[in-house]
Design a protein around this motif. Sequence first.
Motif, PDB file in Angstrom:
ATOM      1  N   LEU A 152       3.662  -7.786  -7.507  1.00 40.53           N
ATOM      2  CA  LEU A 152       2.293  -7.263  -7.570  1.00 40.53           C
ATOM      3  C   LEU A 152       1.566  -7.732  -8.821  1.00 40.53           C
ATOM      4  O   LEU A 152       0.350  -7.633  -8.916  1.00 40.53           O
TER       5      LEU A 152
ATOM      6  N   ARG B  41       8.726  -9.856  -0.300  1.00 37.11           N
ATOM      7  CA  ARG B  41       7.955  -8.736   0.247  1.00 37.11           C
ATOM      8  C   ARG B  41       8.549  -8.226   1.559  1.00 37.11           C
ATOM      9  O   ARG B  41       8.455  -7.041   1.871  1.00 37.11           O
TER      10      ARG B  41
ATOM     11  N   GLU C  52       2.300   6.473  -8.435  1.00 41.90           N
ATOM     12  CA  GLU C  52       1.257   7.383  -7.955  1.00 41.90           C
ATOM     13  C   GLU C  52       1.455   7.637  -6.456  1.00 41.90           C
ATOM     14  O   GLU C  52       2.197   6.930  -5.802  1.00 41.90           O
TER      15      GLU C  52
ATOM     16  N   ALA D  86       0.479   6.962  -3.224  1.00 43.25           N
ATOM     17  CA  ALA D  86      -0.367   5.952  -2.591  1.00 43.25           C
ATOM     18  C   ALA D  86      -0.463   6.219  -1.102  1.00 43.25           C
ATOM     19  O   ALA D  86       0.164   5.550  -0.285  1.00 43.25           O
TER      20      ALA D  86
ATOM     21  N   PHE E  82       0.036   3.804  10.187  1.00 43.74           N
ATOM     22  CA  PHE E  82      -0.722   2.673   9.636  1.00 43.74           C
ATOM     23  C   PHE E  82       0.187   1.738   8.835  1.00 43.74           C
ATOM     24  O   PHE E  82       0.158   0.519   9.001  1.00 43.74           O
TER      25      PHE E  82
ATOM     26  N   TYR F 294       3.007  -3.784   9.018  1.00 45.22           N
ATOM     27  CA  TYR F 294       4.223  -4.606   9.000  1.00 45.22           C
ATOM     28  C   TYR F 294       4.509  -5.163  10.395  1.00 45.22           C
ATOM     29  O   TYR F 294       5.612  -5.610  10.685  1.00 45.22           O
TER      30      TYR F 294
ATOM     31  N   VAL G 272      -6.787  -2.632   9.285  1.00 43.22           N
ATOM     32  CA  VAL G 272      -7.530  -2.146   8.117  1.00 43.22           C
ATOM     33  C   VAL G 272      -8.900  -1.640   8.557  1.00 43.22           C
ATOM     34  O   VAL G 272      -9.365  -0.583   8.115  1.00 43.22           O
TER      35      VAL G 272
ATOM     36  N   GLU H  59      -8.879   2.469  -3.088  1.00 43.93           N
ATOM     37  CA  GLU H  59      -7.533   2.021  -2.711  1.00 43.93           C
ATOM     38  C   GLU H  59      -6.830   1.394  -3.901  1.00 43.93           C
ATOM     39  O   GLU H  59      -5.634   1.581  -4.103  1.00 43.93           O
TER      40      GLU H  59
ATOM     41  N   TYR I 116      -5.815   4.316  -6.251  1.00 43.90           N
ATOM     42  CA  TYR I 116      -4.759   5.220  -5.815  1.00 43.90           C
ATOM     43  C   TYR I 116      -3.488   4.511  -5.364  1.00 43.90           C
ATOM     44  O   TYR I 116      -2.519   5.155  -5.001  1.00 43.90           O
ATOM     45  N   GLY I 117      -3.497   3.186  -5.380  1.00 45.39           N
ATOM     46  CA  GLY I 117      -2.252   2.465  -5.145  1.00 45.39           C
ATOM     47  C   GLY I 117      -2.000   2.054  -3.710  1.00 45.39           C
ATOM     48  O   GLY I 117      -1.046   1.331  -3.445  1.00 45.39           O
ATOM     49  N   THR I 118      -2.827   2.520  -2.748  1.00 48.94           N
ATOM     50  CA  THR I 118      -2.602   2.095  -1.369  1.00 48.94           C
ATOM     51  C   THR I 118      -2.877   0.595  -1.223  1.00 48.94           C
ATOM     52  O   THR I 118      -2.318  -0.061  -0.358  1.00 48.94           O
TER      53      THR I 118
ATOM     54  N   ASN J 184      -1.890  -1.715  -3.187  1.00 50.26           N
ATOM     55  CA  ASN J 184      -0.634  -2.427  -3.419  1.00 50.26           C
ATOM     56  C   ASN J 184       0.255  -2.414  -2.186  1.00 50.26           C
ATOM     57  O   ASN J 184       0.940  -3.383  -1.901  1.00 50.26           O
ATOM     58  N   ARG J 185       0.241  -1.296  -1.476  1.00 53.64           N
ATOM     59  CA  ARG J 185       1.032  -1.248  -0.239  1.00 53.64           C
ATOM     60  C   ARG J 185       0.543  -2.309   0.736  1.00 53.64           C
ATOM     61  O   ARG J 185       1.337  -2.953   1.424  1.00 53.64           O
ATOM     62  N   LEU J 186      -0.793  -2.459   0.820  1.00 51.05           N
ATOM     63  CA  LEU J 186      -1.352  -3.463   1.724  1.00 51.05           C
ATOM     64  C   LEU J 186      -0.964  -4.864   1.275  1.00 51.05           C
ATOM     65  O   LEU J 186      -0.599  -5.721   2.083  1.00 51.05           O
ATOM     66  N   ILE J 187      -1.033  -5.099  -0.036  1.00 60.23           N
ATOM     67  CA  ILE J 187      -0.717  -6.426  -0.569  1.00 60.23           C
ATOM     68  C   ILE J 187       0.743  -6.771  -0.282  1.00 60.23           C
ATOM     69  O   ILE J 187       1.081  -7.912   0.015  1.00 60.23           O
ATOM     70  N   LEU J 188       1.622  -5.756  -0.374  1.00 61.07           N
ATOM     71  CA  LEU J 188       3.050  -6.012  -0.143  1.00 61.07           C
ATOM     72  C   LEU J 188       3.362  -6.284   1.327  1.00 61.07           C
ATOM     73  O   LEU J 188       4.389  -6.861   1.643  1.00 61.07           O
ATOM     74  N   SER J 189       2.477  -5.855   2.203  1.00 58.01           N
ATOM     75  CA  SER J 189       2.730  -6.060   3.637  1.00 58.01           C
ATOM     76  C   SER J 189       2.383  -7.501   4.022  1.00 58.01           C
ATOM     77  O   SER J 189       1.779  -8.215   3.244  1.00 58.01           O
ATOM     78  N   PRO J 190       2.768  -7.897   5.224  1.00 55.20           N
ATOM     79  CA  PRO J 190       2.468  -9.281   5.634  1.00 55.20           C
ATOM     80  C   PRO J 190       0.971  -9.532   5.884  1.00 55.20           C
ATOM     81  O   PRO J 190       0.587 -10.661   6.111  1.00 55.20           O
ATOM     82  N   VAL J 191       0.161  -8.485   5.841  1.00 59.59           N
ATOM     83  CA  VAL J 191      -1.283  -8.683   6.025  1.00 59.59           C
ATOM     84  C   VAL J 191      -1.833  -9.448   4.826  1.00 59.59           C
ATOM     85  O   VAL J 191      -1.578  -9.093   3.685  1.00 59.59           O
TER      86      VAL J 191
END
Lengths: 310, 367
Positions: A50, A73, A82, A84, A97, A102, B4, B197, B200-202, B204-211
Amino acid sequence: MLETEELKKVFKGKTAVEGASLYLDKGESVGLLGPNGAGKSTTISMISTLLKPTSGDVRLNGKSIIKNPSEMRRILGVVPQEIALYGELTAYENLKFFGRIYGLSGKALEGAIQRSLELVGLAERQKEIVKTYSGGMKRRINIAAAMMHEPEIIIMDEPTVGIDPQSRSHILEMVRQLNHEKGLTVLYTSHYMEEVERLCDRVYIMDHGKIIASGTKEELKSILSSEETVWIELDRPYPAFFKDLQSFKVIKQAVETEKGIKLILPKGSRILGEVFQASERHQVEIINVNVQKPSLEDVFLHLTGRKLRD
Amino acid sequence: MKSVFLLQWQRFRRAPVMMLSFLIMTIIFVALLAGNNPAERPAILAYADDSLPESEAEDWVASLNKAEEFNFQLMSEKDVREAVAAGDAPLALRLMDGNYRIVLAADDMGRFVLEAFLNRKYREELRFQQVEQQIAGSDIRTEVAGLMEEPPLQVTTTTLEGTEEFQYDNQLQLLFGMTLFFSVYTIMFSLMKIVEEKKYGTWNRLILSPVGKWEIYLGHLAYSFAIGYFQIVTIFILFKYAFHFDVGDRFGAILLIIACYTFAIVALSMLVMGLVSRPQQLQAVVPIIATGMAMIGGAFWPIELVNSNMLLAISKILPITYGLDALKGVAIYDRSWQELSEPISILLLIGVVCMGIGINLMERRTY
Ligand SMILES: Nc1ncnc2c1ncn2[C@@H]1O[C@H](COP(=O)(O)OP(=O)(O)OP(=O)(O)O)[C@@H](O)[C@H]1O
Ligand SMILES: [Mg+2]
């Protein structure tokens, strides 16, 4: 399977992490320990692709992930420090979601949602809006969201801060199970010594952006093998008495708390007689004295001269 | 991108109040304010003071009425003053020799419109009179009128000031101005979800996904565009069919202009978010931008009434200026596509530039 080499991160001239080298073997549970601002989250962000390191490298099975993060990843689950999650949606909708992005859909998606919910023990309350959950429940869904795509490595950044003891022990037990029974590789960040002592095979200790010690719990404690800890319980703080003790040559570290004084000194120092004499001089009421085996907390104290939490 | 995009709608359905409030506020504002002013020519009471003979005053009124913008009625000074004092007329006109004054009972928006009109008419008329005095005997008026109808040199200008006679349509001014103004809020606040986003860190979750990152941005941008577009179109349809506002016959052109305007505002929001990164700061900045832009760009009162060169210069970089210009161009002046292409392409240009800079600023901050 995962290693970092001399990771360094500088934010606008301020060095947050410097020369962090660590490794994780498959199936291992490794702790990353350090006080606030030590650079734990920054290190984790670099490992989980990240954050781009200022210098240094992160390798997965020998291949650098900095230019090519997709393989990392795919097998990585990250539980951020936090919460999230989307507060206005239900736990179920959140997981749906995060599964969907994924590429999960249909039966596989539904299966993954229920599996993750059961893992964190919130299956019955999945239809409730996340905003209305208690802190501990939010933390658990925060973990469930990272488990949707069945990662091989899971990185958790202080997953138990600010929650009730019941949720906390539930989370700790869950992590232990994932590691022991499912063979998940775990990197666990915390500033609670007890958690790391309970969960992790190996530990890295960070302070001021640097890794100051590493090894198995036993190896770390053996740093203090030639030392012992004396805990003097008092009814209240006595600053003059504490000052007097600090002037003793044999005492390596002395820390004062609300409830007493902790001393680290060479084994067999035979200091108790002098301590009692000093206590009479200052009219100090000693409630209890005991000589302890060193804990990781003591190791940290020894290495930095500070307590882990103030 | 699709997940999204759909997620944002799901979140909107859970907490729709704020977004819908902008739609509802627009409707209330336009309906209330426009309801007070019927579309017919406003009547203005006028009287001549001692410096102007009665016959000349009549000539003036007749000449002013020729423009068919106001309905001036010449009365005695006493009657006019009584009407104004009684509150029957918010303003009145006092005619003097070669000059005029507006008599004002209360502060009235119409005053600016009247003033702009009179200013122009008087200057024109006085110039004619000057020329007539110098070239005695010649019929310059007829000559000029003839030339106006068949100019020796045809010049078409499509700048904002244009060559068109300024026409003031209170209903459409309100409808277009208020709708474009409130839509800025809807669009900026909806796009603020990106900043949230990230906080609040969501994100980063999106960035880590294959999207892919572009898909995430596109999902958000598409949502923002859709909700902004939906709001503007809903309001226009409502006022066209339920309140019978005359927006002209080219609704297709209006839909296209709204799309370009919405795109420009979405892009501008991206730029703002590239510059201001914290949600709380944005909460404060968005109203300033929306209101400032509306005031300078002519959403609250027609830009034709703005005299300050500096404000006019600023208005030239604001998307709302071009959005209003193009909408009025279709609904009031019935301009050709060729003439409309200028504001439309400027809107698209503003959009592309803001989007480019905005995304770059946002991405730079990540590392
Ligand atoms: N984006 C950033 N920009 C500037 N400085 C940062 C940034 N992120 C972290 N820092 C700084 O880097 C240092 C390390 O921060 P980091 O969050 O990694 O610590 P931590 O060990 O996770 O602490 P905590 O236990 O509080 O979570 C801190 O001094 C912090 O202020
Ligand atoms: Mg941290």
